[in-house]
Design a protein around this motif. Structure first.
Motif: not given
Length: 203
Positions: A8-10, A15, A18, A54-55, A201-203
């Motif tokens: 994960k990164k924002a 985001v 995700n 980030d995670q 969308h980040g996935k």
């Protein structure tokens, strides 16, 4: 070889990634496709150790990439725009790469020169219309375990694209180099990739 788990990164509340999961085996050619803003370049910047997650985790051969010099030395990265020093020519960048990559093969550099006969090695790369070809030339000579391409093939003419892929495929076959390529050209990826990951969308 490449393992991404729950990444994960924002950025300022946006985001970008995700919960991305991805696995790329050694010697595979993996295509990454998706529209602009899907998170492809952000994922690649994690794979090259530019961004801190980030995670989640990003590992190569079981080791985290971020701030890991030993892991980064195994990676050659070609972005969609040249990043060379403003006044550098091909020979100056060759010497720079030799200082960064212990595996850089100077003999291979001169053997490969026949594939790029129209490149003046003493001319400023940023003034060359074929400057992106220099990036491939130098990257291959690093003899990386992993080659990461962020849409640079899209800027080459069709003949050179075929030649570049021919060189890359021979390296994959000879030393089991792992290749990750981001592109909008799904048709081209279908011809060369073992697997394709689609980002949205980040996935």
């Amino acid at each position: 070889m490449i393992q991404v788990n729950g990444l994960k990164k924002a950025f300022d509340g946006f985001v970008a990634l995700n919960g991305v999961d991805m696995h790329v085996e050694k010697g595979a050619i993996y295509g990454l496709v998706g529209p602009n803003g899907a998170g492809k370049s952000t994922l690649i910047r994690h794979l090259t150790g530019v961004y801190r997650p980030d995670q989640g985790e990003v590992q190569i051969d079981g080791e985290n990439v971020y701030e890991n010099k030993a892991v980064k030395s195994k990676i050659a990265y070609i972005p969609d725009e040249l990043f060379y020093f403003m006044q550098a020519d091909t020979m100056e960048m060759k010497r720079f790469y030799e200082g960064i990559y212990p595996s850089f093969d100077g003999k291979l550099f001169y053997r490969m020169q026949e594939f790029f006969p129209n490149i003046d090695v003493k001319r400023n790369i940023r003034r060359l219309s074929k400057g992106m070809q220099v990036a491939f030339w130098l990257a291959i000579c690093c003899k990386p375990d992993i080659l990461i391409l962020d849409e640079p093939v899209d800027g080459l003419d069709p003949v050179m694209r075929r030649q570049i892929w021919s060189i890359i495929l021979s390296e994959v076959a000879e030393k089991e180099m792992t290749v990750l390529v981001s592109s909008h050209n799904l048709r081209e990826l279908e011809d060369v990739c073992d697997h394709v990951g689609i980002m949205h969308h980040g996935k």
